[in-house]
Design a protein around this motif. Structure first.
Motif, PDB file in Angstrom:
ATOM      1  N   THR A 142       6.191  12.671  -6.927  1.00  0.00           N
ATOM      2  CA  THR A 142       5.455  11.431  -7.207  1.00  0.00           C
ATOM      3  C   THR A 142       5.607  10.408  -6.087  1.00  0.00           C
ATOM      4  N   SER A 143       6.636  10.570  -5.237  1.00  0.00           N
ATOM      5  CA  SER A 143       6.947   9.565  -4.209  1.00  0.00           C
ATOM      6  C   SER A 143       7.086   8.183  -4.810  1.00  0.00           C
ATOM      7  N   SER A 144       7.638   8.114  -5.984  1.00  0.00           N
ATOM      8  CA  SER A 144       7.806   6.805  -6.604  1.00  0.00           C
ATOM      9  C   SER A 144       9.099   6.737  -7.406  1.00  0.00           C
ATOM     10  N   SER A 145      10.012   5.870  -6.957  1.00  0.00           N
ATOM     11  CA  SER A 145      11.261   5.693  -7.708  1.00  0.00           C
ATOM     12  C   SER A 145      10.974   5.097  -9.079  1.00  0.00           C
ATOM     13  N   ASN A 146       9.990   4.200  -9.132  1.00  0.00           N
ATOM     14  CA  ASN A 146       9.645   3.577 -10.419  1.00  0.00           C
ATOM     15  C   ASN A 146       9.151   4.604 -11.419  1.00  0.00           C
ATOM     16  N   GLY A 199      16.977   6.211   1.363  1.00  0.00           N
ATOM     17  CA  GLY A 199      16.033   6.992   2.172  1.00  0.00           C
ATOM     18  C   GLY A 199      15.062   6.095   2.915  1.00  0.00           C
ATOM     19  N   THR A 200      14.544   5.092   2.227  1.00  0.00           N
ATOM     20  CA  THR A 200      13.591   4.172   2.844  1.00  0.00           C
ATOM     21  C   THR A 200      14.263   3.375   3.961  1.00  0.00           C
ATOM     22  N   ALA A 201      15.495   2.912   3.716  1.00  0.00           N
ATOM     23  CA  ALA A 201      16.213   2.136   4.725  1.00  0.00           C
ATOM     24  C   ALA A 201      16.392   2.959   5.996  1.00  0.00           C
ATOM     25  N   ALA A 209      10.758  -3.273  -0.561  1.00  0.00           N
ATOM     26  CA  ALA A 209       9.762  -2.254  -0.879  1.00  0.00           C
ATOM     27  C   ALA A 209       9.790  -1.933  -2.368  1.00  0.00           C
ATOM     28  N   ALA A 210       8.623  -1.916  -2.979  1.00  0.00           N
ATOM     29  CA  ALA A 210       8.560  -1.544  -4.387  1.00  0.00           C
ATOM     30  C   ALA A 210       8.756  -0.036  -4.504  1.00  0.00           C
ATOM     31  N   GLY A 211       9.154   0.430  -5.663  1.00  0.00           N
ATOM     32  CA  GLY A 211       9.380   1.867  -5.844  1.00  0.00           C
ATOM     33  C   GLY A 211       8.101   2.638  -6.088  1.00  0.00           C
ATOM     34  N   ILE A 212       7.131   2.420  -5.243  1.00  0.00           N
ATOM     35  CA  ILE A 212       5.844   3.116  -5.395  1.00  0.00           C
ATOM     36  C   ILE A 212       5.489   3.808  -4.081  1.00  0.00           C
ATOM     37  N   PRO A 213       4.561   4.762  -4.086  1.00  0.00           N
ATOM     38  CA  PRO A 213       4.250   5.488  -2.860  1.00  0.00           C
ATOM     39  C   PRO A 213       3.842   4.561  -1.716  1.00  0.00           C
ATOM     40  N   MET A 214       4.357   4.856  -0.532  1.00  0.00           N
ATOM     41  CA  MET A 214       4.011   4.178   0.714  1.00  0.00           C
ATOM     42  C   MET A 214       4.463   2.717   0.803  1.00  0.00           C
ATOM     43  N   ALA A 215       5.244   2.262  -0.141  1.00  0.00           N
ATOM     44  CA  ALA A 215       5.671   0.861  -0.110  1.00  0.00           C
ATOM     45  C   ALA A 215       6.512   0.579   1.133  1.00  0.00           C
ATOM     46  N   GLY A 216       7.339   1.539   1.518  1.00  0.00           N
ATOM     47  CA  GLY A 216       8.193   1.370   2.687  1.00  0.00           C
ATOM     48  C   GLY A 216       7.381   1.192   3.954  1.00  0.00           C
ATOM     49  N   MET A 217       6.270   1.854   4.009  1.00  0.00           N
ATOM     50  CA  MET A 217       5.357   1.739   5.156  1.00  0.00           C
ATOM     51  C   MET A 217       4.847   0.292   5.274  1.00  0.00           C
ATOM     52  N   LEU A 258       6.643  12.157   4.612  1.00  0.00           N
ATOM     53  CA  LEU A 258       8.013  11.648   4.679  1.00  0.00           C
ATOM     54  C   LEU A 258       8.383  10.888   3.408  1.00  0.00           C
ATOM     55  N   ASP A 259       7.377  10.239   2.824  1.00  0.00           N
ATOM     56  CA  ASP A 259       7.606   9.457   1.611  1.00  0.00           C
ATOM     57  C   ASP A 259       8.225  10.326   0.502  1.00  0.00           C
ATOM     58  N   MET A 260       7.764  11.564   0.420  1.00  0.00           N
ATOM     59  CA  MET A 260       8.271  12.453  -0.633  1.00  0.00           C
ATOM     60  C   MET A 260       9.771  12.681  -0.458  1.00  0.00           C
ATOM     61  N   PHE A 261      10.179  12.870   0.794  1.00  0.00           N
ATOM     62  CA  PHE A 261      11.594  13.156   1.053  1.00  0.00           C
ATOM     63  C   PHE A 261      12.451  11.892   0.898  1.00  0.00           C
ATOM     64  N   ARG A 262      11.937  10.765   1.451  1.00  0.00           N
ATOM     65  CA  ARG A 262      12.779   9.565   1.386  1.00  0.00           C
ATOM     66  C   ARG A 262      12.915   9.069  -0.053  1.00  0.00           C
ATOM     67  N   THR A 263      11.850   9.254  -0.856  1.00  0.00           N
ATOM     68  CA  THR A 263      11.941   8.821  -2.256  1.00  0.00           C
ATOM     69  C   THR A 263      12.995   9.644  -3.004  1.00  0.00           C
ATOM     70  N   THR A 264      13.051  10.945  -2.695  1.00  0.00           N
ATOM     71  CA  THR A 264      14.064  11.789  -3.331  1.00  0.00           C
ATOM     72  C   THR A 264      15.461  11.274  -2.995  1.00  0.00           C
ATOM     73  N   VAL A 265      15.668  10.899  -1.712  1.00  0.00           N
ATOM     74  CA  VAL A 265      16.971  10.376  -1.316  1.00  0.00           C
ATOM     75  C   VAL A 265      17.225   9.011  -1.971  1.00  0.00           C
ATOM     76  N   ASN A 266      16.175   8.209  -2.105  1.00  0.00           N
ATOM     77  CA  ASN A 266      16.325   6.912  -2.801  1.00  0.00           C
ATOM     78  C   ASN A 266      16.890   7.125  -4.201  1.00  0.00           C
ATOM     79  N   VAL A 267      16.285   8.055  -4.914  1.00  0.00           N
ATOM     80  CA  VAL A 267      16.685   8.284  -6.302  1.00  0.00           C
ATOM     81  C   VAL A 267      18.080   8.920  -6.371  1.00  0.00           C
TER      82      VAL A 267
HETATM   83  N1  ASP Z   1       8.062   5.579  -2.204  1.00  0.00           N
HETATM   84  C1  ASP Z   1       9.361   5.008  -2.092  1.00  0.00           C
HETATM   85  C2  ASP Z   1       9.997   4.897  -3.467  1.00  0.00           C
HETATM   86  O1  ASP Z   1       9.320   4.781  -4.453  1.00  0.00           O
HETATM   87  C3  ASP Z   1       9.340   3.688  -1.426  1.00  0.00           C
HETATM   88  C4  ASP Z   1       8.899   3.881  -0.011  1.00  0.00           C
HETATM   89  O2  ASP Z   1       7.697   3.885   0.252  1.00  0.00           O
HETATM   90  O3  ASP Z   1       9.762   4.086   0.863  1.00  0.00           O
HETATM   91  O4  ASP Z   1      11.191   4.955  -3.584  1.00  0.00           O
END
Ligand code: ASP
Length: 406
Positions: free
Chosen positions: A262-266, A301-303, A340-348, A375-384
């Motif tokens: 989902t690429s979304s922590s939320n 992951g985003t950081a 960045a919000a926990g939604i796709p591409m927010a980090g971008m 990359l978003d898919m991978f960084r979101t996984t690390v975020n969670v």
């Molecule tokens: N998609 C990331 C998340 O939901 C945020 C980001 O775009 O880095 O955790």
């Protein structure tokens, strides 16, 4: 013979099928992507009430305000610490590999198309206090909902015994209801994940070419994420938390794969909370306090990605950043990840904070746009995963008996 597959296995099969079909028979995506849309809508539907009821109930159950302040400070310290470690891991690899130095990368995407709507840091801080608490709930404004829930929870602890018990029971019952709905959504997640992934794969025609051009940059982000999530965090978990990292990761497979797709922590939050409570045995009080906060502000992951991307852009433009500038970039990467919000591409979107902080051209975003979704898919996984590790460490430090036999 009836074969019953566990949920993670079902999700894995859905992922593989989606990738294979997305490549060899992309037309299937036209007929199946609705499953992903409905799954995402259902998760978004549940996330605001889930945070509100669980956090209010979690804070309301804390013993007096003292407990709340102590736990809050501990959680925030861990979140900032792990984020900084992630940033320095990224900084190390991007300086070692230098993916952008001498790169011949043309700016192909007009950068003005990118919506730089993230607002300044102070704007974001001000918005934590909503001007209308109902609108904050309706619009799933995460930081504002967290603020309201904490306020409610805190003042519940200050009420007379009768009223406090009544409200605590009410929020607990509401929370149980929301968790039951969440369980139902989890049950159908393999279909949702299939629908999302097949659409992403089918629409990336130039996947090979893109990966080739930005391969080195991606490699640095991947290596950093790999080291942080599979070495640093597990080491902290093992030596500070005294929790078996392999066991913890196995118990968290479902939300981790959901975060990936989902690429979304939320969107993943309901599943993260369910797994931490049911599989790891963390108390509702702790999970409902640390995890919603983590999904919003703790993005390891985003950081890491923000700092690598900023330095990659600097290198590609032939700009040499001094150590001082790199430190400023590191600090702004933390702010960008928090914002960045926990939604796709927010980090971008929040990358603008880092680029402007060190005076890099915003046009540089065009360089990394093409591969950002992957990359978003991978960084979101690390975020969670970062949230899950900190939550487990805090649970142990609070004397909770998670994974009793480990
Ligand atoms: N998609 C990331 C998340 O939901 C945020 C980001 O775009 O880095 O955790």
């Amino acid at each position: 013979m009836k074969i019953k597959l566990s949920l993670p296995v079902q999700i894995l099969i859905a992922l593989l099928l989606a990738i294979i079909l997305g490549i060899v028979l992309p037309v299937v995506a036209d007929y199946t992507s609705w499953m992903g849309t409905i799954f995402l809508r259902a998760l978004k539907m549940i996330v605001a009430p889930l945070i509100f009821t669980s956090l209010t109930c979690g804070v309301g159950r804390l013993q007096g305000g003292k407990d709340f302040g102590r736990l809050g400070l501990k959680t925030l310290s861990w979140y900032f610490f792990t984020s900084f470690v992630a940033i320095f891991t990224g900084l190390l690899f991007v300086n070692l590999v230098k993916p952008g130095v001498d790169a011949d990368l043309a700016l192909t995407t007009p950068v003005n198309e990118i919506a730089m709507t993230s607002g300044s840091l102070s704007d974001n801080m001000i918005r934590i206090v909503p001007d209308n608490m109902f609108r904050a709930l309706v619009e799933t404004d995460m930081l504002a909902i967290i603020f309201i829930s904490m306020l409610f929870g805190y003042f519940i602890t200050r009420m007379s015994d009768n009223n406090r018990n009544m409200l605590n029971n009410f929020f607990e019952a509401a929370n149980e209801l929301i968790m039951k709905v969440t369980d139902f959504i989890i049950l159908v997640s393999p279909f949702g994940i299939f629908g999302i992934v097949i659409k992403i794969v089918a629409s990336q025609e130039n996947l090979g070419e893109l990966v080739y051009r930005l391969g080195l940059y991606m490699l640095v982000v991947f290596t950093g994420l790999f080291v942080h999530s599979l070495i640093t965090l597990p080491a902290l978990l093992r030596f500070v938390g005294k929790v078996n990292p392999v066991k913890h990761m196995k118990a968290m497979v479902t939300p981790l794969l959901t975060a990936f797709s989902t690429s979304s922590s939320n969107a993943t939050l309901p599943l993260t909370m369910a797994a931490m409570e049911k599989n790891a045995g963390v108390s509702v009080k702790l999970s409902s306090f640390t995890l919603p906060l983590g999904a919003t502000i703790n993005m390891n992951g985003t950081a890491l990605y923000e700092i690598v991307a900023a330095l990659f852009i600097a290198q590609a433009y032939g700009i040499d950043l001094t150590i001082g500038q790199q430190l400023i970039a590191a600090f702004s990467a933390l702010m960008a990840a928090i914002g960045a919000a926990g939604i796709p591409m927010a980090g971008m979107v929040t990358m603008g904070i880092v680029l402007t902080a060190v005076g890099l051209p915003l046009e540089g975003l065009g360089l990394i746009l093409a591969v950002d979704r992957i990359l978003d898919m991978f960084r979101t996984t690390v975020n969670v995963w970062g949230d899950m590790v900190v939550c487990a460490i805090i649970a142990k430090s609070e004397g909770e008996n998670i994974y009793p036999e480990s």
